[in-house]
Design an enzyme around this catalytic site. Structure first.
Site, PDB file in Angstrom:
ATOM      1  CE  LYS A  74     -23.476  88.337  84.552  1.00  0.00           C
ATOM      2  NZ  LYS A  74     -24.117  89.449  85.275  1.00  0.00           N
ATOM      3  CG  ASP A 110     -24.621  93.321  84.454  1.00  0.00           C
ATOM      4  OD1 ASP A 110     -25.666  93.292  83.778  1.00  0.00           O
ATOM      5  OD2 ASP A 110     -24.047  92.286  84.860  1.00  0.00           O
TER       6      ASP A 110
END
Ligand code: NAP
Length: 296
Positions: A74, A110
């Site tokens: 990520k 997220d």
């Protein structure tokens, strides 16, 4: 449910991670593509860290519509993208990449996915609320910054490694200007420090577990909190969703609090990625049902 026909016009979406074999994303996205009759397909690729750059270049070469990025890529993926959106920049992590005419843009869905889940699953409006976050890793960073941007008035960070907790508290404060507090992980008895945690806990409207504690196969069953002081009206959210009710959630539920597990966050981060790639409104209920089926 319609059949999915793969042909020369099919657009490919994918997950890049290491490992990926336990991911629910392929089922969730393919159910949605089939339901809407979209000529897209979603596959998962196990990408070793040394192959990440080649894999990201392949998104352009093979003209993929987009990819999800998961652990451990990520942060590292950012240097291979053409641009990232402001929230991804603040969090320093990307979990969704869209490919528009060969230009790769990174997003972090997220944080927004977490807020959607809080609103939809808990009817919780974060504005002017006090929030206690347990954990200071990548997920806590996305959740904490998003909570602050969405109007939370104060965020307390409780993390096993207190230095890392303090760093996240500073990051949130610097990025958003809101009040943040680092709380002591109650390993040893220390009355003054315990009082800080206790009073913050009592004032918190929302308590979020952003650690893997409580997840199947992870040691340590319960973040150390004064659960006996939980009160009706508080909301507890666990990013863990397997098992669906962790001991953390059970403790709050027993005190009459509203509780939710992380399946909603997983769902809405996927919903936002789906809409980014396809330009279509995601069939949320279909995606939710596919996730529940995976869990069963
Ligand atoms: P991460 O970056 O590795 O951070 C892990 C955090 O958990 C750190 O704060 C770490 O504390 C703490 N921790 C780990 N093991 C612990 C233990 N035994 N006792 C106490 N604290 C412990 O991981 P992440 O990406 O933030 O993910 C955290 C959790 O959120 C995972 O369970 C992940 O599956 C879940 N998650 C769920 C969603 C969703 O959509 N529902 C999305 C993202 C993440 P130290 O700093 O002290 O090591």
């Amino acid at each position: 449910m319609r059949r999915q026909n793969v042909n020369t016009q099919t657009r490919l979406c994918a997950l890049f991670g290491h490992p990926v074999k336990h991911s629910f994303s392929p089922l969730m996205h393919n159910s949605a593509f089939r339901y809407l009759g979209l000529n897209y397909i979603y596959a998962a690729f196990d990408i070793e860290p040394r192959n990440l750059e080649v894999a990201v270049n392949a998104v352009k070469v093979l003209n993929l519509a987009g990819v999800n990025i998961t652990i451990p890529h990520k942060e590292k993926v950012i240097c291979y993208l053409d641009s990232i959106d402001p929230f991804a920049e603040l969090t320093g992590a990307v979990n969704t990449v869209s490919n528009t005419e060969g230009k790769l843009t990174g997003y972090n869905t997220d944080g927004p996915g977490f807020i959607c889940s809080l609103e939809e699953d808990c009817s919780f409006d974060v504005r002017n609320k006090t929030v206690l976050l347990v954990g200071a890793g990548g997920a806590a960073r996305a959740v904490g910054i998003q909570l602050a941007l969405s109007g939370a008035s104060a965020v307390g960070i409780l993390n096993r490694n207190q230095q890392r907790g303090a760093l996240l508290a500073k990051t949130i404060q610097d990025a958003t200007g809101i009040e943040t507090v680092t709380l002591p992980w109650p390993r040893e008895k220390h009355p003054v420090l315990e009082k800080d945690l206790t009073s913050f806990f009592q004032n918190a409207d929302l308590v979020v577990n952003c650690t893997p504690v409580g997840m199947y196969g992870v040691s340590g069953q319960l973040p150390p909190l004064p659960y006996h002081l939980a009160r009706c009206g508080q909301v507890a959210y666990d990013l863990v969703y397997n098992p669906p009710e962790t001991r953390f959630l059970a403790k709050f539920r027993q005190s009459g609090c509203s509780v939710a597990n992380g399946i909603g966050m997983l769902l809405y981060q996927g919903v936002l990625a789906f809409e980014q790639w396809t330009g279509h409104r995601a069939p949320v209920q279909v995606m939710r049902e596919s996730l529940i089926k995976c869990l069963e």
